[in-house]
Design an enzyme around this catalytic site. Sequence first.
Site, PDB file in Angstrom:
ATOM      1  N   ARG A  71     -10.446  23.500 -17.838  1.00 59.48           N
ATOM      2  CA  ARG A  71      -9.387  23.347 -18.790  1.00 59.48           C
ATOM      3  C   ARG A  71      -8.364  22.205 -18.731  1.00 59.48           C
ATOM      4  NH1 ARG A  71      -6.041  26.634 -18.431  1.00 59.48           N
ATOM      5  NH2 ARG A  71      -6.889  27.871 -16.533  1.00 59.48           N
ATOM      6  N   TYR A 200     -16.654  21.494 -22.246  1.00 58.34           N
ATOM      7  CA  TYR A 200     -16.498  22.340 -21.361  1.00 58.34           C
ATOM      8  C   TYR A 200     -15.831  23.699 -21.574  1.00 58.34           C
ATOM      9  CZ  TYR A 200     -14.730  25.058 -17.374  1.00 58.34           C
ATOM     10  OH  TYR A 200     -14.621  26.115 -16.735  1.00 58.34           O
ATOM     11  N   LYS A 209     -10.233  31.490 -24.484  1.00 57.30           N
ATOM     12  CA  LYS A 209      -8.625  31.361 -24.428  1.00 57.30           C
ATOM     13  C   LYS A 209      -8.014  30.810 -25.494  1.00 57.30           C
ATOM     14  CE  LYS A 209      -9.025  32.877 -20.255  1.00 57.30           C
ATOM     15  NZ  LYS A 209      -9.269  32.342 -19.085  1.00 57.30           N
ATOM     16  N   HIS A 229      -4.402  38.145 -20.381  1.00 55.12           N
ATOM     17  CA  HIS A 229      -5.291  37.647 -19.349  1.00 55.12           C
ATOM     18  C   HIS A 229      -5.424  38.708 -18.128  1.00 55.12           C
ATOM     19  CE1 HIS A 229      -6.202  33.943 -16.808  1.00 55.12           C
ATOM     20  NE2 HIS A 229      -7.477  34.310 -17.317  1.00 55.12           N
ATOM     21  N   SER A 251      -5.966  32.170 -13.318  1.00 55.85           N
ATOM     22  CA  SER A 251      -7.532  31.685 -13.132  1.00 55.85           C
ATOM     23  C   SER A 251      -7.863  31.499 -11.868  1.00 55.85           C
ATOM     24  CB  SER A 251      -7.508  30.354 -13.976  1.00 55.85           C
ATOM     25  OG  SER A 251      -6.924  30.437 -15.307  1.00 55.85           O
ATOM     26  N   CYS A 253      -8.197  33.386  -9.528  1.00 55.83           N
ATOM     27  CA  CYS A 253      -7.518  34.358  -8.377  1.00 55.83           C
ATOM     28  C   CYS A 253      -8.098  35.820  -8.358  1.00 55.83           C
ATOM     29  CB  CYS A 253      -5.881  34.396  -8.690  1.00 55.83           C
ATOM     30  SG  CYS A 253      -5.044  32.706  -8.484  1.00 55.83           S
ATOM     31  N   ASP A 280     -11.740  39.345 -17.737  1.00 50.48           N
ATOM     32  CA  ASP A 280     -10.847  38.403 -18.192  1.00 50.48           C
ATOM     33  C   ASP A 280      -9.888  38.508 -19.039  1.00 50.48           C
ATOM     34  OD1 ASP A 280     -10.210  35.376 -17.378  1.00 50.48           O
ATOM     35  OD2 ASP A 280     -10.964  34.848 -19.346  1.00 50.48           O
ATOM     36  N   ARG A 377     -19.352  27.453 -13.012  1.00 54.30           N
ATOM     37  CA  ARG A 377     -19.282  28.798 -13.745  1.00 54.30           C
ATOM     38  C   ARG A 377     -20.668  28.979 -14.245  1.00 54.30           C
ATOM     39  NH1 ARG A 377     -14.055  31.064 -14.729  1.00 54.30           N
ATOM     40  NH2 ARG A 377     -12.499  29.276 -13.998  1.00 54.30           N
TER      41      ARG A 377
END
Length: 594
Positions: A71, A200, A209, A229, A251, A253, A280, A377
């Site tokens: 991002r 991406y 998001k 989130h 993100s 974590c 998420d 990912r």
Amino acid sequence: MALTQNKSMLAWLDEMTELLKPDQIVWIDGSEEQLEELRKEACSTGEMIKLNEEKLPGCYLHRTKPNDVARVEARTFICANSKEEAGPTNNWMEPADAYKMLYDIARGTYAGRTMYIIPYSMGPIGSQFSKVGLEVTDSIYVVLNMAIMTRCGKAVLDAFGNENTDWVKGLHAKCDVDEEKRYICQFPQDNTIISVNSAYGGNVLLGKKCFALRIASYQGWKEGWMAEHMLILGLENPEGEIKYVCAAFPSACGKTNLAMMIPPQVYKEKGYKVWCVGDDISWLRIGPDGRLWAINPENGFFGVAPGTNQKSNPNALASTRKGTIFTNVAHNLDDNTVWWEGLDKNPPVNAVEWKGEKVNGVEYTAAGNKLAHPNSRFTAPAKNCPCVSSEFDSTTGVPISAIVFGGRRAKTAPLVYQSRDWNHGVFVGSTMASETTAAATGAVGVVRRDPMAMIPFCGYNMADYWQHWIDMGEKLGDKAPKIFHVNWFRTDDEGHFIWPGFGDNLRVLDWMLKRCEGKVDAKETAIGFVPEVDDINLEGLDFSKEALAGILNVDKDLWKAEIPGIKEFYAKFGDKLPAKLQAELDTLEAKLAE
Ligand code: GTP
Ligand code: SPV
Ligand code: MN
């Protein structure tokens, strides 16, 4: 032929067609046949690589451009009517200027390309919780990812009807993937998203998001619900009762890991189980019973590959063994499979690293290079997950007992603490800080404030967002979930993580749920309630009570040193800072001075 007669949708699609000038228009109907055609086409052009059908059935590898791997927060804008509405933590552009600039960039760029129209639902089709979007894109990769990450196709439109105008417009144009002209723009007041010059994940899977957090957080504010989130998990005890928990970590974590963790052996033997509802994003509403209920608006996992292995997260790994798209991992040419750092200790000799260069993986990694990008990912269907919750498709969601905030803090934050009440919990969330990760471009490992893990995702002024949290708490009253904070990432003097983490985090969850049920006492400290050392179950774990006491310790001097940073952060919001948060800060300061 159009898959809908919805007038507002057709009018916008006409406008997009006129602007983008595609050669062809293809509606995504959600059928397996159509998706299979697209996979074949993507393989024929090299956009995707088909992997070993025996070992990884239905799986593909994709590489993005090296300039387009995460991002881009600096190029993400909230185009609200005024800068104040976007607030001090968002980039802002005046909407008319933004439309003009973005349309100028996108104009005519579908020439020679196909415009794919993806109708999708965030949340189960037809649920009161759910919201619909249309994404137009010139990328098959986006189509195939959205087909995993959302419920998409004709069924969405059929349920939506022809008169409804409550849907989100999403324009994605990859253009030349030029990072100088890359923009991810949200127009909350118009239910519109425009993303140009990227291909991406988080920049282009517009349901994720851009919609489910940035646009939806704004909608939630206006409509009295919340978009967060947060992962959602259910913890089943030996009596078969399931309690649900939401957790917000920044993100990379640990949300995916916590959401599908495997309980430690001693817990498994007693009959504890963890069920994954989401990894998420949560959409939360107050239910008819006055409690807070959550759904996961997504249908798949867009998870961090590095570090995922049979030991750390076997459920995530199992989720990626079929029907999965891998992005920017390494290609193992020996058996046409994939590899990433932390999968195992055997990097493939015959490898293609994430940028596409053929290398000897053993020598390459020995020299300190990474075969997979740190933010590589997997896009995996949620139904693949061995511990997917039976409530996954529930149209009403699951009732939430606890909300957990957390981040990466080498020192300061203890393993776990509980807020004194809801508003103190909102304060704890609002002052969260974490070290940055590879999920966004920019420096990694720098501590920044990331309230509720929403700093990159809140679609309006964060001060209004905090007030909305406070208002939700007032409505929930004594039915409000209890709020906790965790930190799995305390390090020793050599920089090693002290707490084993992963499955052993269940030991901490267990304490939190006992607190919710009033079954265990706690020690009151300046920052909130901390467990007594004997109340975290260490059975079957090689971890000493002294070490536990160390990571539960609240160091007043370190916390005093936090205060100026919090004040500085709060000052950005001026008069808009909710008075209740200022009062919480004053209380903390007073308690630290005791
Ligand atoms: P996003 O998808 O970016 O929102 O990230 P996420 O919050 O889902 O993070 P994820 O679970 O994918 O974890 C990211 C990284 O953190 C991985 O490299 C994990 O190995 C690591 N990690 C997750 N849980 C733990 C833990 O309990 N302890 C430690 N030390 N590392 C963890
Ligand atoms: C995150 O960065 O928090 C993610 C990955 O979950 S992305 O979809 O790229 O935002
Ligand atoms: Mn995320």
